[in-house]
Structure formats: structure tokens, C-alpha cells
Design a protein around this motif. Sequence first.
Motif, PDB file in Angstrom:
ATOM      1  N   ASN A  84       0.865  -1.173   0.000  1.00  0.00           N
ATOM      2  CA  ASN A  84       0.000   0.000   0.000  1.00  0.00           C
ATOM      3  C   ASN A  84       0.904   1.227   0.000  1.00  0.00           C
ATOM      4  O   ASN A  84       1.582   1.498   0.988  1.00  0.00           O
ATOM      5  CB  ASN A  84      -0.890  -0.023   1.249  1.00  0.00           C
ATOM      6  CG  ASN A  84      -1.848   1.158   1.307  1.00  0.00           C
ATOM      7  OD1 ASN A  84      -1.705   2.131   0.579  1.00  0.00           O
ATOM      8  ND2 ASN A  84      -2.825   1.081   2.197  1.00  0.00           N
TER       9      ASN A  84
ATOM     10  N   ASN B 202      -5.295   2.646  -1.374  1.00  0.00           N
ATOM     11  CA  ASN B 202      -6.586   2.680  -0.683  1.00  0.00           C
ATOM     12  C   ASN B 202      -6.956   4.122  -0.372  1.00  0.00           C
ATOM     13  O   ASN B 202      -6.141   4.879   0.174  1.00  0.00           O
ATOM     14  CB  ASN B 202      -6.547   1.862   0.610  1.00  0.00           C
ATOM     15  CG  ASN B 202      -6.817   0.394   0.367  1.00  0.00           C
ATOM     16  OD1 ASN B 202      -6.799  -0.068  -0.759  1.00  0.00           O
ATOM     17  ND2 ASN B 202      -7.059  -0.345   1.429  1.00  0.00           N
TER      18      ASN B 202
ATOM     19  N   LYS C 230      -8.678   1.198  -4.521  1.00  0.00           N
ATOM     20  CA  LYS C 230      -9.866   0.809  -3.759  1.00  0.00           C
ATOM     21  C   LYS C 230     -10.384   1.930  -2.859  1.00  0.00           C
ATOM     22  O   LYS C 230      -9.625   2.722  -2.319  1.00  0.00           O
ATOM     23  CB  LYS C 230      -9.560  -0.429  -2.913  1.00  0.00           C
ATOM     24  CG  LYS C 230      -9.340  -1.688  -3.735  1.00  0.00           C
ATOM     25  CD  LYS C 230      -9.317  -2.912  -2.838  1.00  0.00           C
ATOM     26  CE  LYS C 230      -9.231  -4.191  -3.633  1.00  0.00           C
ATOM     27  NZ  LYS C 230      -9.317  -5.382  -2.783  1.00  0.00           N
ATOM     28  N   SER C 231     -11.705   1.928  -2.712  1.00  0.00           N
ATOM     29  CA  SER C 231     -12.369   2.871  -1.815  1.00  0.00           C
ATOM     30  C   SER C 231     -13.676   2.258  -1.363  1.00  0.00           C
ATOM     31  O   SER C 231     -14.253   1.411  -2.058  1.00  0.00           O
ATOM     32  CB  SER C 231     -12.638   4.199  -2.531  1.00  0.00           C
ATOM     33  OG  SER C 231     -13.396   5.076  -1.708  1.00  0.00           O
ATOM     34  N   SER C 232     -14.169   2.696  -0.218  1.00  0.00           N
ATOM     35  CA  SER C 232     -15.494   2.290   0.227  1.00  0.00           C
ATOM     36  C   SER C 232     -16.572   3.143  -0.419  1.00  0.00           C
ATOM     37  O   SER C 232     -17.738   2.763  -0.442  1.00  0.00           O
ATOM     38  CB  SER C 232     -15.591   2.395   1.752  1.00  0.00           C
ATOM     39  OG  SER C 232     -16.852   1.957   2.201  1.00  0.00           O
TER      40      SER C 232
ATOM     41  N   THR D  91     -13.599  -1.497  -0.989  1.00  0.00           N
ATOM     42  CA  THR D  91     -13.200  -1.836   0.379  1.00  0.00           C
ATOM     43  C   THR D  91     -14.381  -1.735   1.335  1.00  0.00           C
ATOM     44  O   THR D  91     -15.311  -0.951   1.138  1.00  0.00           O
ATOM     45  CB  THR D  91     -12.087  -0.899   0.888  1.00  0.00           C
ATOM     46  OG1 THR D  91     -12.532   0.457   0.819  1.00  0.00           O
ATOM     47  CG2 THR D  91     -10.829  -1.054   0.082  1.00  0.00           C
ATOM     48  N   GLU D  92     -14.312  -2.539   2.398  1.00  0.00           N
ATOM     49  CA  GLU D  92     -15.282  -2.464   3.491  1.00  0.00           C
ATOM     50  C   GLU D  92     -16.719  -2.416   2.989  1.00  0.00           C
ATOM     51  O   GLU D  92     -17.518  -1.567   3.392  1.00  0.00           O
ATOM     52  CB  GLU D  92     -15.016  -1.231   4.380  1.00  0.00           C
ATOM     53  CG  GLU D  92     -13.755  -1.304   5.186  1.00  0.00           C
ATOM     54  CD  GLU D  92     -12.502  -0.918   4.386  1.00  0.00           C
ATOM     55  OE1 GLU D  92     -12.503   0.147   3.769  1.00  0.00           O
ATOM     56  OE2 GLU D  92     -11.546  -1.703   4.382  1.00  0.00           O
TER      57      GLU D  92
ATOM     58  N   SER E 201     -20.603  -3.812  -3.607  1.00  0.00           N
ATOM     59  CA  SER E 201     -19.480  -4.308  -4.402  1.00  0.00           C
ATOM     60  C   SER E 201     -19.801  -4.250  -5.888  1.00  0.00           C
ATOM     61  O   SER E 201     -18.979  -3.836  -6.711  1.00  0.00           O
ATOM     62  CB  SER E 201     -19.140  -5.746  -3.999  1.00  0.00           C
ATOM     63  OG  SER E 201     -18.665  -5.805  -2.672  1.00  0.00           O
TER      64      SER E 201
ATOM     65  N   SER F 291     -14.985  -7.825  -1.118  1.00  0.00           N
ATOM     66  CA  SER F 291     -14.614  -7.771   0.298  1.00  0.00           C
ATOM     67  C   SER F 291     -15.855  -7.800   1.186  1.00  0.00           C
ATOM     68  O   SER F 291     -16.456  -6.758   1.462  1.00  0.00           O
ATOM     69  CB  SER F 291     -13.800  -6.503   0.579  1.00  0.00           C
ATOM     70  OG  SER F 291     -12.627  -6.478  -0.198  1.00  0.00           O
TER      71      SER F 291
ATOM     72  N   CYS G 136     -14.902  -3.816   7.286  1.00  0.00           N
ATOM     73  CA  CYS G 136     -13.849  -4.525   6.562  1.00  0.00           C
ATOM     74  C   CYS G 136     -14.113  -6.034   6.595  1.00  0.00           C
ATOM     75  O   CYS G 136     -14.868  -6.534   7.420  1.00  0.00           O
ATOM     76  CB  CYS G 136     -12.471  -4.187   7.123  1.00  0.00           C
ATOM     77  SG  CYS G 136     -12.071  -4.901   8.715  1.00  0.00           S
TER      78      CYS G 136
ATOM     79  N   ASN H  14      -6.901  -0.845   8.932  1.00  0.00           N
ATOM     80  CA  ASN H  14      -8.157  -0.498   8.281  1.00  0.00           C
ATOM     81  C   ASN H  14      -8.929   0.583   9.028  1.00  0.00           C
ATOM     82  O   ASN H  14     -10.136   0.679   8.929  1.00  0.00           O
ATOM     83  CB  ASN H  14      -9.027  -1.741   8.118  1.00  0.00           C
ATOM     84  CG  ASN H  14      -8.543  -2.613   6.990  1.00  0.00           C
ATOM     85  OD1 ASN H  14      -8.027  -2.107   6.009  1.00  0.00           O
ATOM     86  ND2 ASN H  14      -8.667  -3.912   7.129  1.00  0.00           N
TER      87      ASN H  14
ATOM     88  N   GLU I 205      -9.117   4.032   6.622  1.00  0.00           N
ATOM     89  CA  GLU I 205      -9.922   3.202   5.741  1.00  0.00           C
ATOM     90  C   GLU I 205     -11.420   3.365   5.965  1.00  0.00           C
ATOM     91  O   GLU I 205     -12.218   2.853   5.188  1.00  0.00           O
ATOM     92  CB  GLU I 205      -9.542   1.726   5.911  1.00  0.00           C
ATOM     93  CG  GLU I 205      -8.148   1.389   5.439  1.00  0.00           C
ATOM     94  CD  GLU I 205      -7.955   1.625   3.948  1.00  0.00           C
ATOM     95  OE1 GLU I 205      -8.958   1.799   3.236  1.00  0.00           O
ATOM     96  OE2 GLU I 205      -6.810   1.650   3.513  1.00  0.00           O
TER      97      GLU I 205
END
Length: 663
Positions: free
Chosen positions: A124, A174, A217-219, A250-251, A262, A281, A565, A602, A606
Motif C-alpha cells: 500500500n 486505498n 480501492k475505496s469504500s 473496500t469495506e 461491491s 470484500s 472490513c 483499516n 480506511e
Amino acid sequence: MELKTFTENQQYCNSLTNYSRRKTIPVRIGDITIGGDNPIVVQSMTTVDTMDTQGSIEQCIRMIDSGCELVRITAPSIKEAENLQAIKDGLRKRGYNTPLVADIHFTPNAAEVAAKIVEKVRVNPGNYADKKKFEVLEYTDASYQAELERIRERFLPLVNICKTHCTAMRIGTNHGSLSDRIMSRYGDTPLGMVESALEFLRICEAENYHDIVISMKSSNTQVMVQAYRLLVNKLEEGGFKPYPLHLGVTEAGDGEDGRVKSAVGIGALLEDGLGDTVRVSLTEDPEFESPVVKTLINRYANRPEASGIIPISNYPIDPFAYNKRTAVEVANFGGGNVPRVITDISTVGITVPKDLKCVGHFYLPELDKWKMNDQGCDYIFSDKSPVPFMLPNGLKEILAYDTWGNQEDQKNKLPAIDLDHLKEKVKLHETLNFLLVSSENIEEAIPYLNNELPLIIVLFSNCEHQMQAIRRAIVSLIDAEINLPVVPKVSYSEKDAEKTMLFSATDVGGLLIDGLGDGMVIGLDQLQLRDKEEKLAQVKLHNSVSFGVLQAARTRMSKTEYISCPSCGRTLFDLQETTALIRKRTDHLKGVKIGIMGCIVNGPGEMADADYGYVGSGKGKITLYKGKEVMKRSVPSENAVDELIDIIKEDGQWIEPETTDHE
């Protein structure tokens, strides 16, 4: 390739109207190859403590047997990195040759050990050579260049080891863990995410090392999609090789919410031909992730490239920033209104008030009143089967035009017209009408449309490329300066609940990400349903998924959002059990976002834009956050949920849950 599809400097995919997968360089990882002409690779990540050798082996086997082709294992320190050899040897003795990936955060020395053992290392760039303190830093060009040289010195040993051992690498940015340096120069933006990766990529390319996969990646699904698109654009612009992409949100959470979220992000990119390996995820056991990935990617295994859709000569949407399409306000559609949910009940045969439970409206006979939950739909489409009782206030019924014309109450019921009705200029409802038109016929309809009509355009497609077809039709409307609200309608022939979640999230979510859509409807027209109970269950699913898609695309917040997560060997508590407990206590807090993170890796970064955070900070210890601010440290886990709720109460965001049994 539709080279004129985009305005200058906006190219990110081969085509907006055909399915054309981006061609990348192939990257060999053990016995598999990511990119090139190879199928999209399925991957997942273990949740067992990496020092639990036998437990890790058994979990890896369950994952592989479920369809996982690439297994990632966390290596937070040298001892875990060294133990990867024991896990690898144990798998090989059991006859499993699946490549392993070491997941690294904060510990370059562990990465250097792992790179000599496993087939791929994930780093990362936000925390490989930087410590995040949420500080705003000032840099001159010279001081920034000095920081880049420091990073190069820290990163170069790993690059050389990977070259020597033919180990691949994922440079995985991330959104929530961008370094203070990147944040200070580029801000909390997709561009910052891309530049974070490119700094490391430039070092690799200077050393002639190219066995690289990249992720963004991102939530936040909007940010995630924009970052991947921008990455592809910058790789091309900067003369980099076309490296394969690892896709993931993510998450994402668990259950229906995790799958829908997702699919909104991953599916939007897959539709445009981006993505060479995918991980979903979920806050569930990892063996449940691979089947979801396979369902997502199998849609494209045999999809024909040519769609027959008219190419887009100029895409009027900025693919790297969210801007909602301008739409005139018609009733509660368009303008500044949130997207509306229209739920199709046309084949159900609704006969009594209790039947409307499936669309979030509940009749309380003892009070002779209606109640609505957070997923109470805005409109029902009854087609030719009018509901035979008075509907609750706030719920409107849409009927086929001829059926509507035979109703005594033509004011509170609304007509759905087709293209022939539009051409014939039939009598319309004075305030709200719905035009059901296929994307293939939109050009024919445009001469009969104007922005003064009290009309919502419900767009559907009979094409296998539903998302591209509807997108093309909306572009035609934009080009013609028709600003009437548009509601995408999608339909599927399979009753499989997971496919319904994933496909509708992909097809409508991909439009909403670009600001295209003032609502959504999932049709019943392609389904063969046996009895009323099955029909009601399907309608309930469609209704719930519609609200989930709107929320996952960040366009309508109707329920509590959990940024949770998926757990890994770093997790310091039972993430699934804790998530379920927090959800049980807080799922009535409409629009509140709660981050639930297994460890400091995380969190807090995150958690992205979570309002509150619950982060493991030691065995049995929890750190609680408000935004990115620490509110309480080292809270015993048995008290942590109560104390989290206290923080929410002190912040004025708590409401007491209603005690009802109507659901």
C-alpha cells in the motif's frame, strides 16, 4: 476503439457502447496469468491468524475449493512473513498449488522476507514508507522531490528482490490510507489516489520491473470508479505500460448490502471492459466471496463484443467527477429530488392491504393506519391490475394507459404510456405521466418530447448490453437537450436472488455513478413466478435491492451504512459477530455511516467518510472515533458498543428505535 468518444484527456476505456475489454500486459503469478488475453482471475483473503499455520491451510483450502484462484494472506511483521513458507509447504503437500499473495502494510522488512517466499506481494503506497498522522504538510518542489527520493530508497530493496525471485507485485492504493504528503498536495481525491500509485510505479519502471498489478480501492463507490478510470487515463497519458487492474470496493459489508455495494463499483468498471482480477470484500467467511466474484464476472465470459448500439461520438459526462444530469422537476422527480423507487407489482395480484408489506408499507388494522419503513417505495407499477383498495398517503400507483382511462379516480392514479400514445398525443394526467420506451426507440421518441411535458421517461433495453444501451439513450436525450427525468428499468430472466442483486447493481449503479438516473425499477416481465408467495418474495427483493443500489451509488441514503472490513489475520476481534451486534443496535439510524474496522490498518483512514468508527486497537481493546477524531481509546470490547452509542447520542445523532411488530 471509439477514439472520439471522449473529450480531450478523458479517455479511459475502449468503448461506451460495445463490450471491449482493455488489453493489458500479462503478469505471471505462479501458475496463473493476470491480464493479457486471460480470463478475469478470482481472488480472496484469509481471516485466520497467519501464525495459525494449520488453520490458515484449512481456510485456504476452503477458499480454493469455492473457486478462489489467488489467495492473499496478511503479513504484518517478519514472523508472519516467515510463516508463509510453512503455509505454502502445507498447501503443496495437500496438492494445492494456488499462488499466494502477502498483504503488507507499514512493514517493508516483512515485505522483503515475503517476496522470497510467495508468488506476489501487495504493498500500500500510503503506508509502505510513510506514517499517517493526519497532518497538513507544506512542500516546496525541492522538498517534495527529496521525499520521493526517500521513498525510492525504502522501496527499491523490495523491487530488486521481486525481480530476482520473479515475484509479482500489486501496488494497491486505498482511498482511506493516503499519506499525509499526498493529501497535502493532491487532497482526498481520485487524483491523489492515482498519483500515490504512480510514484511507486515510476520507481519500478526505472528499474525495468513490470510484473505489476494496480488497484484503486475505496469504500465510496463514486470515488473508487473515478480513481480506476483516472488511473487508466494517466497510464496512457504518461506513457506507462498498460498494467492489469485488481478491482475491489473496500469495506463493503455483509449480506445484501455488501453484494450490492461491491457490484455497483466493480460492475460499473467491468461493463466498460476494465478489470483483470477481482476480490469482493465481504464481512463474511472468505469462502463466500469467490462465488460472488464468479457470478459477477461470468456475465462477460461469453458476452459478444458487438452490441449493435449506435456509437457515442462525444460523451457529455466527466468520467472522473460526479455531476448529476440536469433534469427539470416533474412532481417529485428530477430537480433537487432524490432518485425515486418504482416497484413493479404488475403480475402479483395485490388484493389486500397486508400484501403491500413487500414494498415497505404496512397496514395496522387495530389502528386503521398505515406505516412505512425506510424502504417504503415511492410508486408501484400495477400495469393492468389496479390495487382494489385505497393506498396509503405518499404511495402512488402507475397503471397501463388504457387501464388508467377506465378508472374513476384518474387523479390519484397515474398513467404509463408507450411510444404510440406519445405520437398520438393522447390525453395525459395533468401533473405526472410515465413514458415506457426502449433505448432502441429513443431517437424515434425525441421529436415528440419537450421539457414542458409532465413526463418521466422510463428507459429499458431488450439488448444484452442493458447498461450501455440505456446510457446511450440518455446521451441522445442530453444531445437533444431533453431534460425530462429518466428512470432506468432493468429486467432479468433468472429468479436467483444473488444475481438480481449483482446484475441490477451493476446495470443501474453504473449509470448512477455518472449522475444518470432519477430513480430505478426492476421489472417482473421476464420472470416466470409460480404462486403469490413467490411473487411477493420477489417483489420484496426487488424493492430492497433498489434502495440498496441507490444508497451504494451514494445518491439516496435511506438506511444506516456500515463500512465494515472483511476481516483478515490482523483482526483483533470477531468482526462478523461485532458487525451483527452493532447493526442490531443501530440499524434504525437512517443515513448514519458507521465504520467497523478489525485493526488500525483499516482504520481510521480506511473508514473513508464514516461518521463514527469502531476500530480494534489491541486484544479485547477498541478505539472509538467520531469522523477521524479519536473519542475514546482502549475501551474494553464488552463495553465498546454501548460507548459507541453514547458518542452518537452526545453528537445529537441518536434516535430511539420504535418498538413495533408490524415488520
